[in-house]
Design a protein around this motif. Sequence first.
Motif, PDB file in Angstrom:
ATOM      1  N   CYS A 545       0.905  -1.026  -0.008  1.00  0.00           N
ATOM      2  CA  CYS A 545       0.021   0.188   0.047  1.00  0.00           C
ATOM      3  C   CYS A 545       0.998   1.327   0.113  1.00  0.00           C
ATOM      4  N   THR A 546       1.831   1.279   0.606  1.00  0.00           N
ATOM      5  CA  THR A 546       2.836   2.349   0.663  1.00  0.00           C
ATOM      6  C   THR A 546       3.506   2.547  -0.470  1.00  0.00           C
ATOM      7  N   VAL A 547       3.786   1.414  -1.317  1.00  0.00           N
ATOM      8  CA  VAL A 547       4.554   1.906  -2.445  1.00  0.00           C
ATOM      9  C   VAL A 547       3.526   2.184  -3.573  1.00  0.00           C
ATOM     10  N   VAL A 548       2.297   1.938  -3.614  1.00  0.00           N
ATOM     11  CA  VAL A 548       1.254   2.313  -4.461  1.00  0.00           C
ATOM     12  C   VAL A 548       1.355   3.858  -4.118  1.00  0.00           C
ATOM     13  N   ILE A 549       0.955   4.181  -3.008  1.00  0.00           N
ATOM     14  CA  ILE A 549       0.545   5.785  -2.676  1.00  0.00           C
ATOM     15  C   ILE A 549       2.012   6.669  -2.940  1.00  0.00           C
ATOM     16  N   ALA A 550       3.183   5.975  -2.659  1.00  0.00           N
ATOM     17  CA  ALA A 550       4.399   6.748  -2.722  1.00  0.00           C
ATOM     18  C   ALA A 550       4.717   6.931  -4.404  1.00  0.00           C
ATOM     19  N   SER A 551       4.160   5.760  -5.088  1.00  0.00           N
ATOM     20  CA  SER A 551       4.377   5.926  -6.724  1.00  0.00           C
ATOM     21  C   SER A 551       3.379   7.211  -7.117  1.00  0.00           C
ATOM     22  N   TYR A 552       2.362   7.193  -6.783  1.00  0.00           N
ATOM     23  CA  TYR A 552       1.464   8.355  -7.132  1.00  0.00           C
ATOM     24  C   TYR A 552       1.823   9.535  -6.923  1.00  0.00           C
ATOM     25  N   LEU A 553       2.568   9.920  -5.979  1.00  0.00           N
ATOM     26  CA  LEU A 553       3.097  10.934  -5.313  1.00  0.00           C
ATOM     27  C   LEU A 553       4.293  11.196  -5.745  1.00  0.00           C
ATOM     28  N   GLY A 554       5.140  10.395  -6.474  1.00  0.00           N
ATOM     29  CA  GLY A 554       6.196  10.517  -7.055  1.00  0.00           C
ATOM     30  C   GLY A 554       7.455  10.234  -5.774  1.00  0.00           C
ATOM     31  N   LEU A 555       7.031   9.908  -4.746  1.00  0.00           N
ATOM     32  CA  LEU A 555       8.219   9.837  -3.889  1.00  0.00           C
ATOM     33  C   LEU A 555       9.009   8.640  -3.792  1.00  0.00           C
ATOM     34  N   PRO A 556      10.268   8.845  -4.022  1.00  0.00           N
ATOM     35  CA  PRO A 556      11.331   7.332  -4.185  1.00  0.00           C
ATOM     36  C   PRO A 556      11.205   6.636  -2.775  1.00  0.00           C
ATOM     37  N   VAL A 557      10.716   5.697  -2.417  1.00  0.00           N
ATOM     38  CA  VAL A 557      10.429   4.836  -1.039  1.00  0.00           C
ATOM     39  C   VAL A 557      11.287   3.612  -1.220  1.00  0.00           C
ATOM     40  N   SER A 558      11.840   3.115  -0.291  1.00  0.00           N
ATOM     41  CA  SER A 558      12.470   2.032  -0.374  1.00  0.00           C
ATOM     42  C   SER A 558      11.781   0.897   0.215  1.00  0.00           C
ATOM     43  N   THR A 559      11.649  -0.293  -0.465  1.00  0.00           N
ATOM     44  CA  THR A 559      11.036  -1.362   0.236  1.00  0.00           C
ATOM     45  C   THR A 559      11.462  -2.030   1.345  1.00  0.00           C
ATOM     46  N   THR A 560      12.747  -2.049   1.555  1.00  0.00           N
ATOM     47  CA  THR A 560      13.506  -2.508   2.787  1.00  0.00           C
ATOM     48  C   THR A 560      12.953  -1.571   3.925  1.00  0.00           C
ATOM     49  N   GLN A 561      12.870  -0.155   3.954  1.00  0.00           N
ATOM     50  CA  GLN A 561      12.420   0.647   4.813  1.00  0.00           C
ATOM     51  C   GLN A 561      10.959   0.521   5.219  1.00  0.00           C
ATOM     52  N   SER A 562      10.102   0.145   4.240  1.00  0.00           N
ATOM     53  CA  SER A 562       8.695  -0.039   4.113  1.00  0.00           C
ATOM     54  C   SER A 562       8.292  -1.359   5.079  1.00  0.00           C
ATOM     55  N   ILE A 563       8.968  -2.256   4.801  1.00  0.00           N
ATOM     56  CA  ILE A 563       8.726  -3.724   5.436  1.00  0.00           C
ATOM     57  C   ILE A 563       9.523  -3.443   6.724  1.00  0.00           C
ATOM     58  N   THR A 564      10.358  -2.881   7.095  1.00  0.00           N
ATOM     59  CA  THR A 564      10.785  -2.509   8.237  1.00  0.00           C
ATOM     60  C   THR A 564       9.781  -1.896   9.296  1.00  0.00           C
ATOM     61  N   GLY A 565       9.211  -0.949   8.590  1.00  0.00           N
ATOM     62  CA  GLY A 565       8.375  -0.047   9.455  1.00  0.00           C
ATOM     63  C   GLY A 565       6.897  -0.958   9.758  1.00  0.00           C
ATOM     64  N   ALA A 566       6.502  -1.725   8.717  1.00  0.00           N
ATOM     65  CA  ALA A 566       5.224  -2.685   8.889  1.00  0.00           C
ATOM     66  C   ALA A 566       5.759  -3.663   9.752  1.00  0.00           C
ATOM     67  N   THR A 567       6.967  -4.178   9.928  1.00  0.00           N
ATOM     68  CA  THR A 567       7.290  -5.243  10.998  1.00  0.00           C
ATOM     69  C   THR A 567       6.978  -4.521  12.399  1.00  0.00           C
ATOM     70  N   ILE A 568       7.790  -3.587  12.649  1.00  0.00           N
ATOM     71  CA  ILE A 568       7.481  -2.843  13.972  1.00  0.00           C
ATOM     72  C   ILE A 568       6.305  -2.742  14.213  1.00  0.00           C
ATOM     73  N   ALA A 569       5.240  -2.038  13.380  1.00  0.00           N
ATOM     74  CA  ALA A 569       3.895  -1.685  13.639  1.00  0.00           C
ATOM     75  C   ALA A 569       3.185  -3.014  13.877  1.00  0.00           C
ATOM     76  N   VAL A 570       3.414  -3.879  13.264  1.00  0.00           N
ATOM     77  CA  VAL A 570       2.521  -5.354  13.752  1.00  0.00           C
ATOM     78  C   VAL A 570       2.976  -5.971  14.849  1.00  0.00           C
ATOM     79  N   ALA A 571       4.257  -5.675  15.222  1.00  0.00           N
ATOM     80  CA  ALA A 571       4.627  -6.331  16.514  1.00  0.00           C
ATOM     81  C   ALA A 571       4.056  -5.744  17.705  1.00  0.00           C
ATOM     82  N   LEU A 572       3.922  -4.288  17.552  1.00  0.00           N
ATOM     83  CA  LEU A 572       3.684  -3.531  18.495  1.00  0.00           C
ATOM     84  C   LEU A 572       2.128  -3.844  18.661  1.00  0.00           C
ATOM     85  N   CYS A 573       1.343  -4.453  17.904  1.00  0.00           N
ATOM     86  CA  CYS A 573      -0.013  -4.699  17.772  1.00  0.00           C
ATOM     87  C   CYS A 573      -0.213  -5.812  18.695  1.00  0.00           C
ATOM     88  N   ASN A 574       0.866  -6.437  19.351  1.00  0.00           N
ATOM     89  CA  ASN A 574       0.528  -7.534  20.102  1.00  0.00           C
ATOM     90  C   ASN A 574       0.453  -6.860  21.609  1.00  0.00           C
TER      91      ASN A 574
END
Length: 597
Positions: A545-574
Amino acid sequence: MAWHAYDYLFALSMIFAFLDAYGIGANDVANSWATSVSSRSVTFKQAMLGAAICEFLGAVLVGARVTSTIKNGVIDLKSFNGDAGVTLLAFTCVIIGASAWMTVATRMAMPVSTTHTVVGSLIGVGIAVRGNGSGVKWGWNGVAQIFASWGIAPVVSGGFAAIIFLVTKFLVLRSKNPVQRGLILSPVYFFIVAAVLTTAIIVKGSPSLNLSELPTGTTIGAIFGTASVVSLLSILFWLPWVHCQVVRGDYTIRWYHIFLGPLLWRRQPPADAFTSEQTRAVRDYYEGHHDEDHVRTSMQALDDVERSENNSINEKQKYVADNFVEGQQPQPEPGKEATQQSAVPASPQRPFKSKLAALEAKLSRPANDTLPNGRPRPPDYKSFEGSWLEPWNLYTVLRYNALPWVWYTLTAGIRTDVHKMQMHGSSKEVTRLRGIHSHAAHYDNNAEHLYSFLQVMTACTASFAHGANDVSNAIGPLSVVYSIWSSAAFPGSKEPVPVWILAYGGAAIVIGLSTYGWKLMSVLGNRLTLHSPSRGFSMELGASCTVVIASYLGLPVSTTQSITGATIAVALCNGDWRSVNWKGFAWIFFVSHSIAD
């Protein structure tokens, strides 16, 4: 006509572009598939096969046929003053710099952004061309936008992943009958996932087809049409197939039975369904993370220590007998028993017959084919007397040393036990990881099984889009070098990418992933937080989802950073911050923001 004066630069570019793409496969692609392997949705071999197919087809079939000469507008082509020779040298340096950092980072198991790596190389070239920073676009349309994405990507990705997992957690996993609720809602999940992934393909993963330039109405129709078809197919074929597994416990059903579709509703399960662990229809996704597993692991560790102590003397005796040259053993001291003559000589002139034998002596030799750290056991190299150049030794070197070493190097990667590697370390470190995992909830295993298919679907599509788009990080600069070398002319703002270069880069990515991808996976996944299919699915979909939105906005995002942020967030959902390996995440955050200047 080729510019033969610079043949050596083109040759260097070919070599280091291969190394760069190899590093992308071993680093970036392995990082993307680490969640699927760690959650046990796929085995390591299945991940290698799926990623190899998706990455290569994405690169060759729909990879960018035209690439920007200066990625993300970091520097201006005017900086080269129209000098084709200087430009050729500069882009050769870009390739060498990016590949060198990717190789070092991968060797040290450091997950880095391949996009930011090539951008960093361009910044270094921009500074070198003019001797100062004036050749680099530091504003928002250049480097500043890239720096901003370092903080934007993990936060946005984490937000999406948290929402997806929390909805799944309270709507399905924590319901009174999670399997039934999951089966009912599965077509909705397939619809949403297919819509998001189709959008990702359109905006990011198909540059050669120009799908992003379609009219808005056509794009929306394609997205919803594809999602509807996928959802309908899941109802007709996937739903009855998985129902036989999770509800009826039919352990005899195979993957090809899915094509029977509605006929499976009448399929009767075997009489001994649900009677024992041996007839389990669904694998245990929390294997190794139960309380009894912790006790078993501790006892196994004690057994390993005792076994190591008992075998140490025998191992020394074996290697002395196999590897020491006859006539160099020390003479027994007067009065000593003959049984004491097996000790290792203090300082022989040439103790080992070959370097490979000496290296092998340093490795543990368990009875099974897998070492305690999850790596397959190296081959048994043969020793010999005299120089390896002697004709009677050449056969031994080739047949029993060289060829086994090559085979081990090429195949050991796909034979590595990633889960064992992720949980390997000192007793203190393993205890700390067990403590982190103990703060994560365990959900119904059959309900988790439903999300393993969605996770694989997400991983394969993201891998296809990655091969189509991010392969340009390796072959983009190479295509510029090839254009200048083949025409002896200054490049334009856009340069064509021959299909053979796309295949060259795609093949290097596949080789890197299969031979060295285990290195990155060993420090990710369960080493950061406890993974399961529902968690991994939420992480990967949030990153998409992040890659889709960033591509529409023209922001160069990193897959590595995106999956890292997602991993932290899901872990905190515990609901417990102790379920996160903060030390490991701090290391990843530091190295993933590194750029190769």
